[in-house]
Design a protein around this motif. Structure first.
Motif, PDB file in Angstrom:
ATOM      1  N   ARG A  14       0.814  -1.221   0.000  1.00  4.75           N
ATOM      2  CA  ARG A  14       0.000   0.000   0.000  1.00  4.75           C
ATOM      3  C   ARG A  14       0.846   1.270   0.000  1.00  4.75           C
ATOM      4  NH1 ARG A  14      -4.882  -2.221   2.435  1.00  4.75           N
ATOM      5  NH2 ARG A  14      -5.410  -3.768   0.864  1.00  4.75           N
ATOM      6  N   LYS A  15       2.154   1.135   0.099  1.00  7.04           N
ATOM      7  CA  LYS A  15       3.022   2.319   0.137  1.00  7.04           C
ATOM      8  C   LYS A  15       2.771   3.262  -1.039  1.00  7.04           C
ATOM      9  CE  LYS A  15       7.170   1.418   2.790  1.00  7.04           C
ATOM     10  NZ  LYS A  15       8.618   1.220   2.704  1.00  7.04           N
ATOM     11  N   GLY A  16       2.548   2.709  -2.204  1.00  5.33           N
ATOM     12  CA  GLY A  16       2.357   3.553  -3.379  1.00  5.33           C
ATOM     13  C   GLY A  16       0.907   3.770  -3.756  1.00  5.33           C
ATOM     14  N   ALA A  17      -0.012   3.323  -2.921  1.00  7.12           N
ATOM     15  CA  ALA A  17      -1.438   3.427  -3.246  1.00  7.12           C
ATOM     16  C   ALA A  17      -1.940   4.858  -3.069  1.00  7.12           C
ATOM     17  CB  ALA A  17      -2.242   2.469  -2.365  1.00  7.12           C
ATOM     18  N   ALA A  25      -2.250   3.792   3.124  1.00  2.02           N
ATOM     19  CA  ALA A  25      -1.582   4.747   2.235  1.00  2.02           C
ATOM     20  C   ALA A  25      -1.719   6.170   2.773  1.00  2.02           C
ATOM     21  CB  ALA A  25      -2.158   4.644   0.828  1.00  2.02           C
ATOM     22  N   LYS A  26      -2.889   6.469   3.339  1.00  2.79           N
ATOM     23  CA  LYS A  26      -3.102   7.803   3.913  1.00  2.79           C
ATOM     24  C   LYS A  26      -2.150   8.050   5.082  1.00  2.79           C
ATOM     25  CE  LYS A  26      -7.082   9.651   3.954  1.00  2.79           C
ATOM     26  NZ  LYS A  26      -8.469  10.096   4.126  1.00  2.79           N
ATOM     27  N   LEU A  27      -2.022   7.054   5.975  1.00  4.50           N
ATOM     28  CA  LEU A  27      -1.088   7.194   7.097  1.00  4.50           C
ATOM     29  C   LEU A  27       0.337   7.392   6.595  1.00  4.50           C
ATOM     30  CD1 LEU A  27      -2.302   4.395   9.534  1.00  4.50           C
ATOM     31  CD2 LEU A  27      -2.340   6.858   9.971  1.00  4.50           C
ATOM     32  N   LEU A  28       0.750   6.545   5.657  1.00  6.97           N
ATOM     33  CA  LEU A  28       2.112   6.625   5.144  1.00  6.97           C
ATOM     34  C   LEU A  28       2.375   7.946   4.431  1.00  6.97           C
ATOM     35  CD1 LEU A  28       2.483   2.955   3.905  1.00  6.97           C
ATOM     36  CD2 LEU A  28       3.759   4.012   5.791  1.00  6.97           C
ATOM     37  N   SER A  29       1.369   8.490   3.760  1.00  7.00           N
ATOM     38  CA  SER A  29       1.544   9.765   3.048  1.00  7.00           C
ATOM     39  C   SER A  29       1.752  10.931   4.002  1.00  7.00           C
ATOM     40  CB  SER A  29       0.346  10.042   2.135  1.00  7.00           C
ATOM     41  OG  SER A  29      -0.792  10.435   2.888  1.00  7.00           O
ATOM     42  N   ARG A  30       1.345  10.747   5.243  1.00  2.00           N
ATOM     43  CA  ARG A  30       1.499  11.816   6.246  1.00  2.00           C
ATOM     44  C   ARG A  30       2.899  11.846   6.853  1.00  2.00           C
ATOM     45  NH1 ARG A  30      -4.329  11.092   9.260  1.00  2.00           N
ATOM     46  NH2 ARG A  30      -5.570  11.977   7.579  1.00  2.00           N
ATOM     47  N   MET A  72       4.419   2.180  11.085  1.00  2.00           N
ATOM     48  CA  MET A  72       5.537   3.045  11.479  1.00  2.00           C
ATOM     49  C   MET A  72       6.861   2.488  10.955  1.00  2.00           C
ATOM     50  SD  MET A  72       6.712   4.226  15.315  1.00  2.00           S
ATOM     51  CE  MET A  72       7.125   2.553  15.802  1.00  2.00           C
ATOM     52  N   LEU A  73       7.058   1.183  11.097  1.00  2.00           N
ATOM     53  CA  LEU A  73       8.276   0.561  10.587  1.00  2.00           C
ATOM     54  C   LEU A  73       8.377   0.743   9.075  1.00  2.00           C
ATOM     55  CD1 LEU A  73       8.285  -2.766  12.635  1.00  2.00           C
ATOM     56  CD2 LEU A  73       9.789  -0.796  12.967  1.00  2.00           C
ATOM     57  N   ALA A  74       7.278   0.531   8.362  1.00  2.00           N
ATOM     58  CA  ALA A  74       7.274   0.685   6.907  1.00  2.00           C
ATOM     59  C   ALA A  74       7.606   2.116   6.501  1.00  2.00           C
ATOM     60  CB  ALA A  74       5.920   0.270   6.337  1.00  2.00           C
ATOM     61  N   ALA A  75       7.144   3.076   7.289  1.00  3.28           N
ATOM     62  CA  ALA A  75       7.422   4.482   6.990  1.00  3.28           C
ATOM     63  C   ALA A  75       8.915   4.786   7.049  1.00  3.28           C
ATOM     64  CB  ALA A  75       6.658   5.387   7.955  1.00  3.28           C
TER      65      ALA A  75
END
Length: 102
Positions: A14-17, A25-30, A72-75
């Protein structure tokens, strides 16, 4: 593959979604800081349920904590495999000895 490994793989995918189509994706985009903040919030909620003694609520909050930890780890591009490797490195070492070595 365990449920935790499947969840980590889903988060990675979902990193690039599109953030409008995926909560992950929304969390990671933040950004990593927001992901860490959300992990902290969920951790506090799990602590509260542990103190209250509601097993079902604690179970649900623990699942949230694990999800947000993986986000968090993925970020920060830390994989579940990285964490597993660290746990394996520590295996068989006393917690007291491990802390003293830091």
């Amino acid at each position: 593959m365990s449920a935790l490994e499947r969840l980590a793989a889903t988060i990675e995918a979902r990193k690039g979604a599109d953030p409008d189509s995926s909560w992950t994706a929304k969390l990671l985009s933040r950004g990593a800081e927001k992901c860490a903040e959300k992990f902290g919030e969920e951790s506090v909620e799990a602590i509260i349920e542990a103190v209250r003694g509601d097993r079902a609520r604690l179970t649900a909050e623990a699942a949230d904590v694990l999800y947000h930890l993986l986000v968090m780890l993925a970020a920060r591009d830390v994989t579940l495999s990285d964490v597993f490797a660290e746990l394996e490195r520590r295996e068989g070492t006393s917690g007291i000895a491990e802390k003293a070595a830091r």
